[in-house]
Design a protein around this motif. Structure first.
Motif, mmCIF file in Angstrom:
data_model
loop_
_atom_site.group_PDB
_atom_site.id
_atom_site.type_symbol
_atom_site.label_atom_id
_atom_site.label_comp_id
_atom_site.label_asym_id
_atom_site.label_seq_id
_atom_site.Cartn_x
_atom_site.Cartn_y
_atom_site.Cartn_z
ATOM 1 N N ALA A 185 -1.177 12.423 -4.326
ATOM 2 C CA ALA A 185 -1.019 11.113 -3.695
ATOM 3 C C ALA A 185 -1.278 9.994 -4.695
ATOM 4 N N HIS A 186 -0.460 8.939 -4.605
ATOM 5 C CA HIS A 186 -0.658 7.763 -5.454
ATOM 6 C C HIS A 186 -1.274 6.653 -4.623
ATOM 7 N N HIS A 187 -1.960 5.755 -5.266
ATOM 8 C CA HIS A 187 -2.372 4.550 -4.534
ATOM 9 C C HIS A 187 -2.422 3.315 -5.427
ATOM 10 N N GLN B 139 2.834 10.481 3.272
ATOM 11 C CA GLN B 139 4.272 10.450 3.005
ATOM 12 C C GLN B 139 4.537 10.705 1.522
ATOM 13 N N CYS B 140 3.700 10.101 0.689
ATOM 14 C CA CYS B 140 3.864 10.212 -0.765
ATOM 15 C C CYS B 140 3.742 11.671 -1.212
ATOM 16 N N VAL B 141 2.745 12.399 -0.694
ATOM 17 C CA VAL B 141 2.554 13.797 -1.134
ATOM 18 C C VAL B 141 3.551 14.720 -0.448
ATOM 19 N N VAL C 272 6.365 14.173 1.393
ATOM 20 C CA VAL C 272 7.808 13.985 1.264
ATOM 21 C C VAL C 272 8.206 13.736 -0.187
ATOM 22 N N GLY C 273 7.442 12.889 -0.852
ATOM 23 C CA GLY C 273 7.837 12.516 -2.203
ATOM 24 C C GLY C 273 7.238 13.402 -3.282
ATOM 25 N N HIS C 274 6.345 14.283 -2.891
ATOM 26 C CA HIS C 274 5.652 15.150 -3.860
ATOM 27 C C HIS C 274 5.092 14.357 -5.028
ATOM 28 N N GLY C 275 4.578 13.174 -4.706
ATOM 29 C CA GLY C 275 3.960 12.329 -5.733
ATOM 30 C C GLY C 275 4.835 12.189 -6.957
ATOM 31 N N CYS C 276 6.047 11.724 -6.739
ATOM 32 C CA CYS C 276 7.045 11.757 -7.812
ATOM 33 C C CYS C 276 6.715 10.875 -9.013
ATOM 34 N N GLY C 277 5.899 9.849 -8.792
ATOM 35 C CA GLY C 277 5.444 9.042 -9.921
ATOM 36 C C GLY C 277 6.379 7.937 -10.371
ATOM 37 N N VAL C 278 7.493 7.804 -9.693
ATOM 38 C CA VAL C 278 8.462 6.779 -10.107
ATOM 39 C C VAL C 278 7.848 5.380 -10.015
ATOM 40 N N CYS C 279 7.105 5.138 -8.930
ATOM 41 C CA CYS C 279 6.536 3.808 -8.753
ATOM 42 C C CYS C 279 5.568 3.477 -9.895
ATOM 43 N N LYS C 280 4.789 4.466 -10.253
ATOM 44 C CA LYS C 280 3.792 4.260 -11.305
ATOM 45 C C LYS C 280 4.464 3.871 -12.623
ATOM 46 N N THR D 216 0.860 -1.185 0.000
ATOM 47 C CA THR D 216 0.000 0.000 0.000
ATOM 48 C C THR D 216 0.896 1.233 0.000
ATOM 49 N N ILE D 217 0.282 2.375 -0.320
ATOM 50 C CA ILE D 217 1.072 3.616 -0.296
ATOM 51 C C ILE D 217 0.594 4.486 0.861
ATOM 52 N N ASP D 218 1.551 4.941 1.643
ATOM 53 C CA ASP D 218 1.247 5.900 2.701
ATOM 54 C C ASP D 218 1.066 7.245 2.001
ATOM 55 N N VAL E 199 11.750 0.946 -5.653
ATOM 56 C CA VAL E 199 12.097 2.176 -6.371
ATOM 57 C C VAL E 199 11.707 3.455 -5.627
ATOM 58 N N CYS E 200 10.742 3.378 -4.712
ATOM 59 C CA CYS E 200 10.330 4.600 -4.010
ATOM 60 C C CYS E 200 11.448 5.087 -3.098
ATOM 61 N N ARG E 201 11.941 6.303 -3.385
ATOM 62 C CA ARG E 201 13.050 6.819 -2.591
ATOM 63 C C ARG E 201 12.569 7.551 -1.344
ATOM 64 N N PHE E 202 11.233 7.630 -1.179
ATOM 65 C CA PHE E 202 10.690 8.443 -0.076
ATOM 66 C C PHE E 202 10.032 7.595 1.002
ATOM 67 N N ASN E 203 10.287 6.299 0.938
ATOM 68 C CA ASN E 203 9.806 5.427 2.005
ATOM 69 C C ASN E 203 8.295 5.481 2.167
ATOM 70 N N ALA E 204 7.592 5.580 1.069
ATOM 71 C CA ALA E 204 6.140 5.746 1.148
ATOM 72 C C ALA E 204 5.381 4.449 0.897
ATOM 73 N N ILE E 205 6.073 3.414 0.489
ATOM 74 C CA ILE E 205 5.383 2.139 0.226
ATOM 75 C C ILE E 205 5.420 1.279 1.487
ATOM 76 N N ARG E 206 4.264 0.733 1.845
ATOM 77 C CA ARG E 206 4.184 -0.139 3.036
ATOM 78 C C ARG E 206 3.942 -1.588 2.596
HETATM 79 S S1 SF4 Z 1 7.599 6.532 -5.728
HETATM 80 FE FE1 SF4 Z 1 6.997 6.906 -3.627
HETATM 81 S S2 SF4 Z 1 6.838 9.118 -3.449
HETATM 82 FE FE2 SF4 Z 1 6.899 8.646 -5.651
HETATM 83 S S3 SF4 Z 1 4.785 8.516 -6.182
HETATM 84 FE FE3 SF4 Z 1 5.384 6.459 -5.703
HETATM 85 S S4 SF4 Z 1 4.890 6.260 -3.538
HETATM 86 FE FE4 SF4 Z 1 4.814 8.415 -4.002
#
Ligand code: SF4
Ligand SMILES: Cc1cc2nc3c(=O)[nH]c(=O)nc-3n(C[C@H](O)[C@H](O)[C@H](O)COP(=O)(O)O)c2cc1C
Ligand code: SF4
Ligand code: SF4
Lengths: 127, 610
Positions: B584-586, B557-559, B561-569, B552-554, B601-608
């Motif tokens: 926010a991503h989910h 944290q995603c918005v 700290v990570g500003h919804g960077c989109g890397v995971c997507k 899941t995505i926190d 790949v998430c560098r912002f520790n937002a994936i649980r």
């Molecule tokens: S990689 Fe991390 S910070 Fe970036 S959008 Fe995905 S969950 Fe959010």
């Protein structure tokens, strides 16, 4: 290679005993030659070679020969320490090949301290 | 003969050789020549030292300075500083985990200092390809002693009194085996050394052969003398051990040249010869009856043991089969006496040969410990001492969870039994076994269901297929475990696993089937709640079984700290992640294939992960 007899086992063991003493780090006497840069400059190699020759010449099997770095007394180099198992180590200073030979014959082989060349026994100074 | 004041013992066990220890040896010789030290220093190759994780190793004697993880480029410094100037090189020494000061001497390193060497008595001390080295360490003296001053019966009594038991798996009292074989009337008998060592990851026997082949040969000769009427000995070596086969062949050649093998040994009436046979490559060929069938040239398959091999073994003749480590223990027992041997270990063997565990055992320590490798310890030592003192504790500061002893079909022992003394009886009592000495340490990150599945898969694939319960039953068990670890398990499965296990144990012809369910049975016993979490909650507490994890995505944290960077997507192979940049991503759980890429790949520790 002829067939071994029982006695040959002892002969082979005996022949290799010196090598095994070194590998096992055992032996009755340990001689340490101080080999820091100062020691080498002062002729520690010659002392080392003298001991090596003595061991071979006299076919001694339970003496190990090792080295250490500078002992902090550069003016009295070359130095060596003789340590008979169970006794305090004795430090000898200002050595040359002749003195080393005498130390080997007297102290290492017979256990008799060579007072004239000794600096200290254990932590006690003589000279 | 030439003497050197320095002996450089270069480890040439399989582990160090594959880490280029021969290049280290060449470099040492080159540098030694460069400094004209070749009359003072000799370079010797030895067998395995057991501390394989730290290889390539060199020990400089007489001071026992231990150098590890050497590279060819380290050698000029080592030779100049240590050999020439007498200053051992600190930066090439061993530093214990979490400490800073190196330990210069081998004998002060806990891995070595807490061991007791009997089987490995010549470890690191001899060149295994030189019979004189073996003799110089007291080799063949025990043989001379029995031939000159002991009757065969006296030898037999000595071995019986010592309490030596088989080190190959079953722990059968060696003296009794010899005695039974001796009692059967026949003028042709055989002795065999079992060096098949099929346990994955175990290398006790390989290391003994590679490091000290004559000790095995001498043990077999003494056994042959005690049993009498032995016409020949065989050494059955695992196919994948080319170096062991080579060393055995060299040792046999040298022993023959010295007349130690052949006719009229030491001018007595004792004759003996040994042949080396290459194993057929199957795990089951290590089993006694399968092994003998394989030497005879037939496919290795166990047979029912209502006729024992000591009566009808190789070519239907009385045959005494012992493991490598068992044979190696024989010469020191003869030289030092049964009392010395039985003073090491547990229990009392004076009236009952099964009454105790005497001497030492070699273990191959693997898994999540800091110091992996080969260790020899007195029987009765605790698991804690092996894992935490010799093994240096668990890697990366993790928590100890379980240890499996006895090879792929050994049981798992949980943390609350860590003070268990290691001997035949105690290990069996808790559902495991001594086996041949495998020891795999597991930490909090290991899933017990997954590990049990892993070991069962090994034995399942190695089943020879002769008995239906072993062949089909283990397959069925494996299917069930597969279901449990992928989230399709049912609560009834746990009981079914136990029932199947019991049937397989009871109706298998050989010990492969007889012990294969041990990993499953012991994990069900000690870690049942972990199975239950898999089948009831569909969760894997150790987070190993991928199918049971939820990503899941926190969103905060995603918005934030990570500003919804989109890397995971971008990286999700299943297009399961929804969201726009800076928002926010989910994760759409219906689409998520649980690959774990987003977590990586998430560098912002937002994936649980749960
Ligand atoms: S990689 Fe991390 S910070 Fe970036 S959008 Fe995905 S969950 Fe959010
Ligand atoms: C499937 C299976 C594999 C075995 N593999 C080995 C082996 O690799 N080495 C070994 O010494 N014993 C192995 N054994 C045990 C042997 O059958 C036999 O008990 C042993 O070699 C006897 O020697 P010991 O009394 O000295 O232990 C295996 C047994 C089974 C059932
Ligand atoms: S128990 Fe398994 S390995 Fe052993 S004989 Fe039967 S089928 Fe073969
Ligand atoms: S685990 Fe894999 S499939 Fe699931 S959301 Fe992450 S990247 Fe996509």
């Amino acid at each position: 290679m002829p067939k071994l007899k029982i006695e040959d086992l002892e002969k082979i063991s005996d022949e290799f005993k010196r090598t095994m003493t070194v590998r096992e780090g055992g032996g009755k006497v340990k001689v340490t030659v101080h080999m820091g840069t100062c020691g080498i400059a002062a002729g520690a190699r010659e002392i080392m070679n003298t001991f090596v020759q003595q061991i071979e010449e006299k076919n001694v099997k339970d003496v190990i020969l090792t080295t250490s770095g500078c002992a902090g007394l550069c003016s009295r180099e070359p130095m060596a320490t003789v340590e008979v198992l169970g006794q305090a180590p004795v430090k000898y200073v200002d050595l040359n090949s002749e003195k080393a030979k005498k130390i080997f014959e007297e102290h290492v082989l017979k256990g008799v301290l060579v007072k004239d060349y000794a600096l200290s026994i254990g932590s006690e100074r003589i000279q | 003969m030439k003497s050197y004041r320095l002996q450089l013992m270069v480890c040439a066990g399989t582990g160090c050789v594959s880490n280029h220890s021969f290049e280290i040896k060449d470099a040492l010789e080159k540098e030694i020549a460069k400094h004209k030290l070749q009359t003072e220093a000799e370079v010797v190759t030895t067998g395995c030292n057991g501390f394989c994780g730290a290889g390539p190793l060199v020990v400089v004697q007489p001071d026992g300075i231990f150098y590890q993880m050497l590279k060819v480029s380290d050698i000029p410094l080592l030779v100049e500083e240590h050999l020439l100037k007498g200053r051992p090189v600190k930066k090439l020494m061993y530093v214990p985990p979490k400490e800073e000061a190196p330990i210069p001497k081998m004998s002060n390193i806990p891995f070595f200092s807490d061991q007791t060497l009997v089987a490995l008595r010549n470890r690191g001390m001899i060149d295994p390809e030189n019979i004189n080295d073996y003799i110089a360490r007291g080799g063949y003296k025990a043989l001379a002693k029995v031939l000159m001053s002991m009757t065969p019966d006296e030898v037999l009594q000595e071995i019986k009194k010592s309490g030596l038991r088989g080190r190959g798996g079953g722990g059968f009292p060696t003296g009794i085996k010899w005695e039974t074989c001796k009692r059967i009337q026949s003028d042709t008998k055989y002795v065999i050394c079992n060096a098949d060592e099929g346990d994955p990851g175990a290398f006790m026997d390989r290391s003994i052969i590679e490091g000290d082949p004559h000790s095995v040969i001498e043990g077999m000769m003494i056994g042959a003398y005690a049993i009498q009427n032995i016409c020949e000995g065989y050494i059955y070596v695992r196919m994948e051990y080319p170096l062991a086969i080579k060393r055995f062949n060299i040792a046999i050649e040298q022993a023959k040249e010295y007349g130690l093998l052949g006719e009229k040994i030491f001018d007595t009436d004792f004759n003996f010869d040994i042949k080396v046979r290459r194993g057929a490559g199957a795990f089951v060929c290590g089993e006694s009856t399968a092994l003998m069938t394989s030497i005879e040239g037939n496919p290795g398959e166990p047979r029912a043991k209502y006729i024992h091999t000591v009566e009808k073994g190789l070519w239907d003749k009385p045959t005494c089969l012992n493991n490598v480590e068992t044979w190696t223990n024989v010469p020191p027992i003869i030289l030092k006496g049964a009392e010395w041997f039985s003073s090491i270990g547990t229990g009392d063997v004076t009236h009952d040969a099964w009454g105790g565990s005497k001497g030492t055992k070699v273990f191959s320590l693997a898994g999540k410990v800091n110091n992996t490798g080969l260790v020899e310890v007195p029987m009765g030592i605790t698991l804690r001492d092996i894992i935490f003192n010799i093994g240096g504790g668990i890697r990366d500061g993790k928590k100890f969870k379980a240890v499996q002893t006895g090879g792929p079909s050994g049981g798992f022992i949980p943390e609350n039994l860590i003070n268990l003394p290691v001997d035949y009886e105690e290990l069996t009592k808790v559902g495991s076994m001594m086996g041949s000495g495998g020891m795999v340490v597991m930490d909090e990150d290991n899933c017990m269901v997954d590990m049990a599945k892993y070991f069962l898969k090994f034995t399942q694939e190695e089943s020879c297929g002769k008995c239906i319960p072993c062949r089909e039953g283990t397959k069925r068990m494996l299917d069930i475990l597969e279901n449990i670890t992928s989230g399709k398990g049912k609560e009834e499965d746990l009981n079914l696993l136990e029932e199947l296990s019991n049937v397989i144990v009871e109706s298998s012809l050989c010990a492969l089937g007889g012990s294969a369910p041990n990993p499953v049975l012991t994990t069900l016993k000690y870690f049942r709640e972990e199975y239950e979490a898999h089948v009831k909650d569909k969760k894997c507490p150790a987070r190993v079984c991928k199918q049971l994890l939820t990503y899941t995505i926190d969103e905060k944290q995603c918005v934030e700290v990570g500003h919804g960077c989109g890397v995971c997507k971008k990286n999700c192979p299943d297009n399961a992640i929804i969201g726009e940049i800076k928002k926010a991503h989910h994760i759409d759980q219906n689409k998520c294939g649980k690959c774990g890429v987003c977590y990586d790949v998430c560098r912002f520790n937002a994936i649980r992960v749960e």
